[in-house]
Design a protein around this motif. Sequence first.
Motif, PDB file in Angstrom:
ATOM      1  N   THR A  82       0.833  -1.210   0.000  1.00 34.63           N
ATOM      2  CA  THR A  82       0.000   0.000   0.000  1.00 34.63           C
ATOM      3  C   THR A  82       0.862   1.251   0.000  1.00 34.63           C
ATOM      4  OG1 THR A  82      -1.692  -1.204   1.254  1.00 34.63           O
ATOM      5  CG2 THR A  82      -1.880   1.191   1.189  1.00 34.63           C
ATOM      6  N   PHE A  83       1.894   1.241   0.841  1.00 32.34           N
ATOM      7  CA  PHE A  83       2.824   2.375   0.913  1.00 32.34           C
ATOM      8  C   PHE A  83       3.510   2.583  -0.434  1.00 32.34           C
ATOM      9  CE2 PHE A  83       7.079   4.075   1.817  1.00 32.34           C
ATOM     10  CZ  PHE A  83       6.765   5.205   2.544  1.00 32.34           C
ATOM     11  N   GLY A  84       3.934   1.480  -1.073  1.00 31.41           N
ATOM     12  CA  GLY A  84       4.628   1.587  -2.348  1.00 31.41           C
ATOM     13  C   GLY A  84       3.752   2.170  -3.436  1.00 31.41           C
ATOM     14  N   MET A  85       2.513   1.680  -3.536  1.00 33.22           N
ATOM     15  CA  MET A  85       1.612   2.204  -4.556  1.00 33.22           C
ATOM     16  C   MET A  85       1.365   3.695  -4.356  1.00 33.22           C
ATOM     17  SD  MET A  85      -1.152  -0.840  -5.263  1.00 33.22           S
ATOM     18  CE  MET A  85      -1.455  -1.280  -3.547  1.00 33.22           C
ATOM     19  N   THR A  86       1.281   4.118  -3.103  1.00 35.90           N
ATOM     20  CA  THR A  86       1.023   5.530  -2.817  1.00 35.90           C
ATOM     21  C   THR A  86       2.240   6.394  -3.122  1.00 35.90           C
ATOM     22  OG1 THR A  86      -0.524   4.910  -1.069  1.00 35.90           O
ATOM     23  CG2 THR A  86       0.342   7.147  -1.014  1.00 35.90           C
ATOM     24  N   ILE A  87       3.397   6.000  -2.591  1.00 36.21           N
ATOM     25  CA  ILE A  87       4.598   6.815  -2.750  1.00 36.21           C
ATOM     26  C   ILE A  87       5.035   6.876  -4.208  1.00 36.21           C
ATOM     27  CG2 ILE A  87       7.040   6.986  -2.154  1.00 36.21           C
ATOM     28  CD1 ILE A  87       5.082   7.783   0.080  1.00 36.21           C
ATOM     29  N   LEU A  88       5.090   5.726  -4.885  1.00 37.88           N
ATOM     30  CA  LEU A  88       5.545   5.733  -6.268  1.00 37.88           C
ATOM     31  C   LEU A  88       4.506   6.376  -7.185  1.00 37.88           C
ATOM     32  CD1 LEU A  88       7.374   2.308  -6.556  1.00 37.88           C
ATOM     33  CD2 LEU A  88       8.257   4.542  -5.916  1.00 37.88           C
ATOM     34  N   GLY A  89       3.226   6.263  -6.817  1.00 34.41           N
ATOM     35  CA  GLY A  89       2.211   6.991  -7.575  1.00 34.41           C
ATOM     36  C   GLY A  89       2.391   8.499  -7.445  1.00 34.41           C
ATOM     37  N   ALA A  90       2.742   8.959  -6.246  1.00 35.05           N
ATOM     38  CA  ALA A  90       3.004  10.385  -6.030  1.00 35.05           C
ATOM     39  C   ALA A  90       4.238  10.835  -6.802  1.00 35.05           C
ATOM     40  CB  ALA A  90       3.178  10.664  -4.539  1.00 35.05           C
ATOM     41  N   VAL A  91       5.263   9.973  -6.859  1.00 40.93           N
ATOM     42  CA  VAL A  91       6.470  10.292  -7.627  1.00 40.93           C
ATOM     43  C   VAL A  91       6.118  10.466  -9.106  1.00 40.93           C
ATOM     44  CG1 VAL A  91       8.673   9.363  -8.464  1.00 40.93           C
ATOM     45  CG2 VAL A  91       8.084   9.181  -6.041  1.00 40.93           C
ATOM     46  N   LEU A  92       5.326   9.541  -9.642  1.00 46.01           N
ATOM     47  CA  LEU A  92       4.940   9.626 -11.046  1.00 46.01           C
ATOM     48  C   LEU A  92       4.146  10.898 -11.320  1.00 46.01           C
ATOM     49  CD1 LEU A  92       4.731   8.312 -13.865  1.00 46.01           C
ATOM     50  CD2 LEU A  92       2.613   7.251 -13.096  1.00 46.01           C
ATOM     51  N   ASN A  93       3.198  11.205 -10.445  1.00 45.53           N
ATOM     52  CA  ASN A  93       2.352  12.369 -10.671  1.00 45.53           C
ATOM     53  C   ASN A  93       3.164  13.662 -10.602  1.00 45.53           C
ATOM     54  OD1 ASN A  93      -0.553  12.675 -11.216  1.00 45.53           O
ATOM     55  ND2 ASN A  93      -0.482  14.111  -9.512  1.00 45.53           N
ATOM     56  N   ALA A  94       4.048  13.766  -9.586  1.00 46.88           N
ATOM     57  CA  ALA A  94       4.845  14.987  -9.425  1.00 46.88           C
ATOM     58  C   ALA A  94       5.829  15.155 -10.575  1.00 46.88           C
ATOM     59  CB  ALA A  94       5.581  14.945  -8.094  1.00 46.88           C
ATOM     60  N   ARG A  95       6.494  14.064 -10.929  1.00 43.18           N
ATOM     61  CA  ARG A  95       7.499  14.131 -11.994  1.00 43.18           C
ATOM     62  C   ARG A  95       6.845  14.452 -13.333  1.00 43.18           C
ATOM     63  NH1 ARG A  95      12.693  15.070 -13.362  1.00 43.18           N
ATOM     64  NH2 ARG A  95      13.503  13.601 -14.908  1.00 43.18           N
ATOM     65  N   SER A 152       6.787  10.645 -24.338  1.00 44.13           N
ATOM     66  CA  SER A 152       8.181  10.828 -23.902  1.00 44.13           C
ATOM     67  C   SER A 152       8.258  11.192 -22.418  1.00 44.13           C
ATOM     68  CB  SER A 152       8.861  11.904 -24.751  1.00 44.13           C
ATOM     69  OG  SER A 152       8.227  13.166 -24.578  1.00 44.13           O
ATOM     70  N   THR A 153       7.336  12.058 -21.959  1.00 48.65           N
ATOM     71  CA  THR A 153       7.371  12.427 -20.540  1.00 48.65           C
ATOM     72  C   THR A 153       6.912  11.273 -19.644  1.00 48.65           C
ATOM     73  OG1 THR A 153       5.164  13.439 -20.748  1.00 48.65           O
ATOM     74  CG2 THR A 153       7.074  14.891 -20.963  1.00 48.65           C
ATOM     75  N   LEU A 154       5.983  10.434 -20.154  1.00 54.29           N
ATOM     76  CA  LEU A 154       5.558   9.267 -19.385  1.00 54.29           C
ATOM     77  C   LEU A 154       6.732   8.318 -19.174  1.00 54.29           C
ATOM     78  CD1 LEU A 154       3.496   7.437 -18.025  1.00 54.29           C
ATOM     79  CD2 LEU A 154       2.846   6.589 -20.283  1.00 54.29           C
ATOM     80  N   VAL A 155       7.499   8.070 -20.228  1.00 54.48           N
ATOM     81  CA  VAL A 155       8.656   7.188 -20.102  1.00 54.48           C
ATOM     82  C   VAL A 155       9.659   7.761 -19.103  1.00 54.48           C
ATOM     83  CG1 VAL A 155      10.658   6.251 -21.318  1.00 54.48           C
ATOM     84  CG2 VAL A 155       8.410   6.145 -22.370  1.00 54.48           C
ATOM     85  N   ASP A 156       9.949   9.054 -19.211  1.00 58.40           N
ATOM     86  CA  ASP A 156      10.896   9.676 -18.283  1.00 58.40           C
ATOM     87  C   ASP A 156      10.396   9.599 -16.845  1.00 58.40           C
ATOM     88  OD1 ASP A 156      12.576  10.296 -20.350  1.00 58.40           O
ATOM     89  OD2 ASP A 156      11.869  12.369 -20.577  1.00 58.40           O
ATOM     90  N   SER A 157       9.093   9.796 -16.656  1.00 58.75           N
ATOM     91  CA  SER A 157       8.526   9.739 -15.303  1.00 58.75           C
ATOM     92  C   SER A 157       8.577   8.319 -14.748  1.00 58.75           C
ATOM     93  CB  SER A 157       7.079  10.246 -15.325  1.00 58.75           C
ATOM     94  OG  SER A 157       7.013  11.568 -15.802  1.00 58.75           O
ATOM     95  N   LEU A 158       8.317   7.330 -15.608  1.00 61.52           N
ATOM     96  CA  LEU A 158       8.402   5.937 -15.169  1.00 61.52           C
ATOM     97  C   LEU A 158       9.830   5.561 -14.793  1.00 61.52           C
ATOM     98  CD1 LEU A 158       5.977   4.180 -17.689  1.00 61.52           C
ATOM     99  CD2 LEU A 158       5.645   4.459 -15.230  1.00 61.52           C
TER     100      LEU A 158
END
Length: 516
Positions: free
Chosen positions: A395-408, A471-477
């Motif tokens: 749960t923590f991982g999905m939240t934190i990495l989802g926030a990273v993707l959204n912010a980036r 391109s930005t999706l790949v960079d964010s991933l």
Amino acid sequence: MLITGLIIAMLFGALDQTIVGTAMPRIVGDLGGLAYMTWLTTAYMLTSTTVVPIAGKLADLLGRRVVYISGLALFMIGSALCGTAQTMDQLIIFRGFQGIGGGIMMPMAMVIIGDLFTGAERAKWQGVFGAIFGLSSIIGPQIGGWIVDALSWRWVFYINLPIALIAIAFIALGLAGHERHERVQFDILGILTLIVGVVSLLLAFTFGGKDAPWTSWKILGLFALTVIALAAFVWAEARAKEPILPLRLFRSRIFVLINGVGFLMSVGMFGSIMFIPLFLQGIAGISPSASGTAMTPMMLTVMLGSIVGGRLVTKVGVRTQTVAGMLIMATSFYLLTHLSVHTASWVVTVYMIILGLGLGLVMPLLTIALQESFPKTELGVVTSSSQFFRQIGGTFGMTILGAVLNARSSAQLTDALGPFLKQAGNNPTVAHIQSMITTNAQGLYSSLLSPSALAQMPAAIRRAVVPVLKSTLVDSLHSVFLIGMLFVLLGVICALFLGRIHISNSRAPRAKPVAE
């Protein structure tokens, strides 16, 4: 007879989660409530995660038979209620009730395996049970599709009833005599404070950054309630005669390190795997069903790794195999950071196969190591703790990495699309894109990388926006997979300090915890 019952119960419990996912579109079409669809999963997750450590302790206090059969019965009743639901609200409530039974069932199979077998035998059997989870991920969506097409979505839940009855019969007979009859003192205050603390934490992770900003009073209030409730839980556990999660367990280096490895592994695993379909469908351009097929080889290697790992651990040792498996996972994440808009889907599948092998080698070991390090009187609580910390980590991982993707992605989209959007004027599509960039970049990717959304977009805007989105999706991933890799490498560091954990061939119960 008992092993047969355990396999039946574990398989249908694991299948339920993937089958329901397949039926969700039909459920929404029948009951409505599209905005609340994710709560069908969230309600189950909240109750099942919260009840796991409680179930483990109750199994130590009351015996395995009564607790396991109670969990199966609750799961069966919840399934029947879900099948009769007439509104989405009813179905969400019934899914939460079903999750209570599921949370009791999840750790019990591993607890009973710990009772029945020596350490070496246990490693082999837990590898087999780990493979069952992998198998359910592969066949679940297909079974769900067949049931929905041939009957209705309600039979996705009704199918559990006869299977649960069979499992109950086998387990009741196989565990005959496995009850405890002495007077038990329940840790009521510990149970209540744990429920409040865990549910508040999971709700904060679920809503934070999506339904409400992280700094909003709702999310901060949930975190504050989590801190207060867990502080009260610690206070209660220090005074309880039979605590739900004894605080002295945290003085054990093995207990802390093994659960730390499980937590960190799940942060990377769940948080990263959820984004692979986004790449396959959005960048590689394959269909949702084809993206599921591309993930299948990974689950096959999870099964293979679990079976091989269960036999290999007695030869190489827990620490060596855990470190090797986590390094294989980290290698997969490193390879995923090199994806590009031109990467073929089969390449992603190869990277996921590597990830699956690492997962399969590690997952059965965590429970085995804990069971080998504590007496059988505490088998329930230490086994359930492993499941509990892994679910919290996911749960923590999905939240934190989802926030990273959204912010980036929001930052990159603002830089890349800002000048074009300003020149495009007041087109409603442009206004929608501008609002999505700052509020929900993930939703922007999901909507714009779907055929229907692309068809509705003006051609000029589509030609300018879609290449930038890809391109930005790949960079964010890349950022997501890099953070996932760092969490896994932290798990490697934890595993290095495990020391030697002996896998026994003796059936004699351990009298006391291992010396630390």
